[in-house]
Motif scaffolding. Sequence first.
Motif, short mmCIF file in Angstrom:
data_model
loop_
_atom_site.label_atom_id
_atom_site.label_comp_id
_atom_site.label_asym_id
_atom_site.label_seq_id
_atom_site.Cartn_x
_atom_site.Cartn_y
_atom_site.Cartn_z
N ARG A 162 0.82 -1.21 0.00
CA ARG A 162 0.00 0.00 0.00
C ARG A 162 0.86 1.26 0.00
O ARG A 162 0.52 2.24 -0.67
N LYS A 163 1.98 1.23 0.70
CA LYS A 163 2.88 2.39 0.71
C LYS A 163 3.52 2.59 -0.66
O LYS A 163 3.61 3.72 -1.16
N LEU A 164 3.96 1.50 -1.28
CA LEU A 164 4.56 1.61 -2.62
C LEU A 164 3.54 2.13 -3.63
O LEU A 164 3.87 2.95 -4.49
N THR A 165 2.29 1.65 -3.50
CA THR A 165 1.24 2.13 -4.41
C THR A 165 1.00 3.62 -4.22
O THR A 165 0.89 4.38 -5.19
N ALA B 13 1.79 9.22 -6.03
CA ALA B 13 2.27 10.58 -5.74
C ALA B 13 3.35 10.98 -6.74
O ALA B 13 3.38 12.13 -7.22
N LEU B 14 4.24 10.05 -7.08
CA LEU B 14 5.31 10.35 -8.04
C LEU B 14 4.74 10.71 -9.40
O LEU B 14 5.16 11.70 -10.02
N GLY C 269 4.97 13.42 -13.08
CA GLY C 269 4.75 12.75 -14.36
C GLY C 269 3.81 13.49 -15.28
O GLY C 269 2.97 12.87 -15.94
N ASP C 270 3.93 14.83 -15.33
CA ASP C 270 3.04 15.62 -16.18
C ASP C 270 3.32 15.34 -17.65
O ASP C 270 4.44 15.51 -18.14
#
Length: 238
Positions: A76-79, A84-85, A90-91
């Motif tokens: 869940r933290k990695l997801t 968030a990244l 990631g625009d």
Amino acid sequence: MTTDTPPEVAQADAEAREADDLLAALEERVRDGDDKDTPQQISEQRELGRFARLRAEAARRKAERTAADAEDKRRRKLTADALALVEQQGDRAPVADGYERARAALVDMLTMADAHDQVVSEAARMLRQTECGPMHRYESVEHENGSVTSEPCRVSASRTAPTVDPTADALAFGDGSRIRVRAERLLAVLVADVAAAHPVTVEARHPAFLAAPLNEQAHRHRDTVSAFLVAAKGGEAK
């Protein structure tokens, strides 16, 4: 049991084995004729062994639940971090804007190159009609090994006495030669220069970027790029 076995599970397993060993020892003494051990002692030891095994299983299940909870928390933290990244860095819009600007600039450049080449071709045609001299003459050159070859030598030109290539669209007025640059040459060299300045990562199963025909690569990747550009502009990617 592995080196990763939690201490509480290892302790419970050890207690279960110890209880089983004690029961086995009691039963063996009875087989050897020892009349000091009673059926009640054997029954109690058997129950103690069974209880110890149950405790070992309980410890193992608890450890598995703890490990599963930790793994679920890690996933869940990695997801959340990945989301968030992508949302923060990631625009896609700047990439799409850059693509549109680059495409427009390339179209302008190639259009100007075509216009330039048409002028050179027409000027060369006009000069050939005047029967002006060729841009090169060939002179015999003797080399150190004694061989003689015919080498091209540039003929001087001026604004009033230009030269022209008799077979190609090239000419000179004294300020350097003018040739048809040709749009495909510009595009090929530009792509190579850009790829050299910003190396293109290539998947192992595909040929190197500059080694594969551009139309082949465009055909292979057009759907992916198109979907990316649509999504970058706020559309629904297919």
